[in-house]
Write a protein that holds these residues in place. Sequence first.
Motif, PDB file in Angstrom:
ATOM      1  N   ASN A  76       0.820  -1.217   0.000  1.00 30.19           N
ATOM      2  CA  ASN A  76       0.000   0.000   0.000  1.00 30.19           C
ATOM      3  C   ASN A  76       0.852   1.265   0.000  1.00 30.19           C
ATOM      4  O   ASN A  76       0.553   2.211  -0.719  1.00 30.19           O
ATOM      5  CB  ASN A  76      -0.910   0.027   1.227  1.00 30.19           C
ATOM      6  CG  ASN A  76      -2.144  -0.829   1.061  1.00 30.19           C
ATOM      7  OD1 ASN A  76      -3.194  -0.336   0.679  1.00 30.19           O
ATOM      8  ND2 ASN A  76      -2.039  -2.111   1.326  1.00 30.19           N
ATOM      9  N   VAL A  97      -2.645  -1.356  -5.309  1.00 28.36           N
ATOM     10  CA  VAL A  97      -3.737  -1.820  -4.454  1.00 28.36           C
ATOM     11  C   VAL A  97      -4.686  -0.691  -4.037  1.00 28.36           C
ATOM     12  O   VAL A  97      -5.781  -0.940  -3.553  1.00 28.36           O
ATOM     13  CB  VAL A  97      -3.201  -2.536  -3.183  1.00 28.36           C
ATOM     14  CG1 VAL A  97      -2.636  -3.901  -3.546  1.00 28.36           C
ATOM     15  CG2 VAL A  97      -2.157  -1.710  -2.470  1.00 28.36           C
ATOM     16  N   ALA A 100      -7.922  -0.143  -6.515  1.00 31.70           N
ATOM     17  CA  ALA A 100      -8.856  -1.259  -6.305  1.00 31.70           C
ATOM     18  C   ALA A 100      -9.608  -1.082  -4.986  1.00 31.70           C
ATOM     19  O   ALA A 100     -10.838  -1.199  -4.923  1.00 31.70           O
ATOM     20  CB  ALA A 100      -8.087  -2.584  -6.318  1.00 31.70           C
ATOM     21  N   GLY A 101      -8.859  -0.769  -3.935  1.00 38.16           N
ATOM     22  CA  GLY A 101      -9.481  -0.580  -2.623  1.00 38.16           C
ATOM     23  C   GLY A 101     -10.451   0.595  -2.624  1.00 38.16           C
ATOM     24  O   GLY A 101     -11.528   0.530  -2.015  1.00 38.16           O
ATOM     25  N   TYR A 128      -5.372   7.355  -0.832  1.00 36.36           N
ATOM     26  CA  TYR A 128      -6.708   6.743  -0.822  1.00 36.36           C
ATOM     27  C   TYR A 128      -7.798   7.793  -0.988  1.00 36.36           C
ATOM     28  O   TYR A 128      -8.761   7.592  -1.723  1.00 36.36           O
ATOM     29  CB  TYR A 128      -6.935   5.945   0.473  1.00 36.36           C
ATOM     30  CG  TYR A 128      -6.532   4.496   0.363  1.00 36.36           C
ATOM     31  CD1 TYR A 128      -7.303   3.595  -0.381  1.00 36.36           C
ATOM     32  CD2 TYR A 128      -5.386   4.017   0.986  1.00 36.36           C
ATOM     33  CE1 TYR A 128      -6.934   2.263  -0.493  1.00 36.36           C
ATOM     34  CE2 TYR A 128      -5.012   2.688   0.878  1.00 36.36           C
ATOM     35  CZ  TYR A 128      -5.786   1.811   0.139  1.00 36.36           C
ATOM     36  OH  TYR A 128      -5.428   0.494   0.023  1.00 36.36           O
ATOM     37  N   VAL A 183     -11.401   1.202   5.013  1.00 34.12           N
ATOM     38  CA  VAL A 183     -10.420   0.562   4.129  1.00 34.12           C
ATOM     39  C   VAL A 183      -9.222   0.091   4.951  1.00 34.12           C
ATOM     40  O   VAL A 183      -8.613   0.888   5.674  1.00 34.12           O
ATOM     41  CB  VAL A 183      -9.935   1.544   3.043  1.00 34.12           C
ATOM     42  CG1 VAL A 183      -8.886   0.875   2.143  1.00 34.12           C
ATOM     43  CG2 VAL A 183     -11.096   2.071   2.218  1.00 34.12           C
ATOM     44  N   GLY A 185      -5.907  -0.307   4.708  1.00 33.00           N
ATOM     45  CA  GLY A 185      -4.937   0.167   3.722  1.00 33.00           C
ATOM     46  C   GLY A 185      -3.518  -0.304   3.951  1.00 33.00           C
ATOM     47  O   GLY A 185      -2.570   0.482   3.794  1.00 33.00           O
ATOM     48  N   ASP A 208     -10.868  -5.000   2.162  1.00 33.67           N
ATOM     49  CA  ASP A 208      -9.550  -5.601   2.006  1.00 33.67           C
ATOM     50  C   ASP A 208      -9.222  -5.528   0.510  1.00 33.67           C
ATOM     51  O   ASP A 208      -9.905  -6.112  -0.309  1.00 33.67           O
ATOM     52  CB  ASP A 208      -9.648  -7.047   2.512  1.00 33.67           C
ATOM     53  CG  ASP A 208      -8.463  -7.892   2.136  1.00 33.67           C
ATOM     54  OD1 ASP A 208      -7.527  -7.385   1.505  1.00 33.67           O
ATOM     55  OD2 ASP A 208      -8.495  -9.091   2.474  1.00 33.67           O
ATOM     56  N   SER A 209      -8.173  -4.782   0.164  1.00 31.46           N
ATOM     57  CA  SER A 209      -7.892  -4.534  -1.255  1.00 31.46           C
ATOM     58  C   SER A 209      -7.452  -5.771  -2.036  1.00 31.46           C
ATOM     59  O   SER A 209      -7.482  -5.765  -3.264  1.00 31.46           O
ATOM     60  CB  SER A 209      -6.787  -3.483  -1.396  1.00 31.46           C
ATOM     61  OG  SER A 209      -7.100  -2.319  -0.690  1.00 31.46           O
ATOM     62  N   GLU A 212     -10.014  -7.354  -4.501  1.00 31.17           N
ATOM     63  CA  GLU A 212     -10.370  -6.373  -5.529  1.00 31.17           C
ATOM     64  C   GLU A 212      -9.195  -6.169  -6.501  1.00 31.17           C
ATOM     65  O   GLU A 212      -9.392  -5.957  -7.698  1.00 31.17           O
ATOM     66  CB  GLU A 212     -10.731  -5.056  -4.830  1.00 31.17           C
ATOM     67  CG  GLU A 212     -11.338  -4.010  -5.719  1.00 31.17           C
ATOM     68  CD  GLU A 212     -12.730  -4.367  -6.213  1.00 31.17           C
ATOM     69  OE1 GLU A 212     -13.393  -5.217  -5.584  1.00 31.17           O
ATOM     70  OE2 GLU A 212     -13.131  -3.804  -7.253  1.00 31.17           O
ATOM     71  N   THR A 213      -7.989  -6.242  -5.985  1.00 29.17           N
ATOM     72  CA  THR A 213      -6.813  -6.099  -6.839  1.00 29.17           C
ATOM     73  C   THR A 213      -6.732  -7.260  -7.827  1.00 29.17           C
ATOM     74  O   THR A 213      -6.438  -7.063  -9.017  1.00 29.17           O
ATOM     75  CB  THR A 213      -5.532  -6.044  -5.985  1.00 29.17           C
ATOM     76  OG1 THR A 213      -5.645  -4.946  -5.085  1.00 29.17           O
ATOM     77  CG2 THR A 213      -4.292  -5.880  -6.843  1.00 29.17           C
TER      78      THR A 213
END
Lengths: 277, 277
Positions: A76, A97, A100-101, A128, A183, A185, A208-209, A212-213
Motif C-alpha cells: 500500500n 492496491v 482497487a481498494g 486513498y 479501508v 490500507g 480488504d484490497s 479487488e486487486t
Amino acid sequence: MTNNKGPIGIFDSGIGGLTVLKEVLKMLPSEDTLYLGDTARLPYGTKSEETVIKYSIENTRFLLKYNIKLLIVACNTASAVSLPVLRKQFSIPIVGVIEAGARAAVRATKNGKVGIIGTDTTISSSAYTKAIKSVSPDMDTVGQPCPLFVPLVEEGWIDDDITLSVAERYLGPLKNKDIDTLVLGCTHYPLLKGVIQKVMGSGVTLIDSAEETAVEVTEVLMRMNLNPPYTPFSKGGEVNVPVRRFFVTDVPRRFEEQWSRFLGEKLSKIEKIDLIL
Amino acid sequence: MTNNKGPIGIFDSGIGGLTVLKEVLKMLPSEDTLYLGDTARLPYGTKSEETVIKYSIENTRFLLKYNIKLLIVACNTASAVSLPVLRKQFSIPIVGVIEAGARAAVRATKNGKVGIIGTDTTISSSAYTKAIKSVSPDMDTVGQPCPLFVPLVEEGWIDDDITLSVAERYLGPLKNKDIDTLVLGCTHYPLLKGVIQKVMGSGVTLIDSAEETAVEVTEVLMRMNLNPPYTPFSKGGEVNVPVRRFFVTDVPRRFEEQWSRFLGEKLSKIEKIDLIL
C-alpha cells in the motif's frame, strides 16, 4: 509490444503482499507468477516518499529482468507514493492496491463516509482519499495511521488483548465520524480483521484490497489480451504446472512462521537475492 | 599509523545511537564526531545476521571516507553480529556496545544472575551471554527478545498503559529467574527505563550500555594516544568548536520529534546521504 507469455510480477516491502498473491492465484491459477519481498529494507511505511519511490523502482527493474507482462504493486505504501513514477518510467501495465481498494469502498458505502487506516506514509500521502474522490467526488474520507499494527502482526499477536487495546486507541477517533466503511490500507491489516471489526462494530464494512486487486488484474489482462491461452495439458499429455517463484532480499529468523501466516501455506522454495550489488 | 586528529565515527541503524553519542559528547566534549543513522534500512533487529553484517560494512566504509580515528558501533544488533568481521576488515579501533554493557553487568550483579533484553537478532546471537561469560565464566544469563519495544518508543508511547502491558508480558518470564541485573540491550530501551523498572521491581539494576561505552571510548583513545591535545582556543583567540556532523540515509515524517527524544536536543543540521549509488 505485447508479451502474453511472461509471468505476472508482484512486489511488496515484505511478505504481506502474499495476501494479494493468494487472491491472484485463486482467480488466475494458470498464470506464472514472480513474487519479490524486499525484506532487507522493510518496512516502507515509516520511510520517506523519496526512499519508497527509489526502492519501488529498484524492485520493478529486478522483476523486469524476467520479462514480466504485468506488475502488481502489492504494498500500500509503495502504491500510494510511487505509482505515477513507475507508470511514467516503465511501459508494462501496472496495478496498485489503492485504486482497487478505493473502488470497493465507494461501492460498499451507503452514507458516503469512508475511513482509511494505513501506515504513516500511506495516510500522509492522502492517496486513498484522492483515489476515492476521483471515483466519487462527494465522498467524505478520514484517515488514521496505525504504525503499531504491522509489528503486532509480525509478533503474531493477532487475537490478543494488547492488540485490542492498541486498536481501540487508534480507531477511537474514527468511531465518532459516522463512517460505515473502513479501508484496511495495508497488507498486514486483514490479519487483524477480527479485532478491528470488534472495535468498529458490525455496522462498519471492512475493505480488504487484495481480492479487488486480483479482479482488476484479471480485467487488465483480458482487456490487453495478455491472458495466456488456458492449456492445462502439454502436448505430451502432462499437466502444465504454472511457474511460481519467490524472491526475498533477506531471510530473517521466524520467517517460516510469518510466511505461512500470510500465504496460508508452508514456506515454499525461496530465492534470496541482492537487489544492489 | 595513528591519526589523532580525525573525528570519532559512530553508526546505528537509526537514531537510537544518539543516546550513545550524547554520553560520548559529555565525556569527550572536544572531540570531533560524525554520526551515521541508516534510517533508510532500519530496523536491523529483525533482519538476518548476514544482512546486518553487510549493512555494517557499508556504514563503516562510508565513515572511513572522513578519516575517522575510531569507530563506535552504537547499534546493539550490529555490535552483536558484525564486530568480529569489522575488526578483521578494518584497521582502526572499533568499540561496540555489547562488551561495555557486559562488563557493567558483571560489576553490578551480586547474585551472578543477569537478564538481557534486546531485539530478536541480538538475543538469538547470544552475544551478550558470550561477552558476560568471557568476563566472568560463572555467571548465569537469560535472554528475552522484546520486538515491540522499538516500535512503541518510535510511536512515542513511553509512559503508557499499553507499553506497561507489553513489558509485563515480555518480562514476566524473567521475573521468575531470580536475576538482580538486567541489561537493556538496545539503544531504544533506556527510554522505557521507567516502565521496565516498574515491572522488574526496584531490586533489579538496569544496565544502559551508553555511558559504559563512552568510558571505554575514552580509555581506548588514551591508551592508543588518539586524544587530540585539548585546545579550546585557536591561535587567534577564538574558541575552537568541535565538528559535529549528522548523516542519515532517510528523513521520514515525524523525524524531528523522534530525534529530540533520543538526543535530548532539537534536530541539528542533518545531511541526507545515499550509501549505495
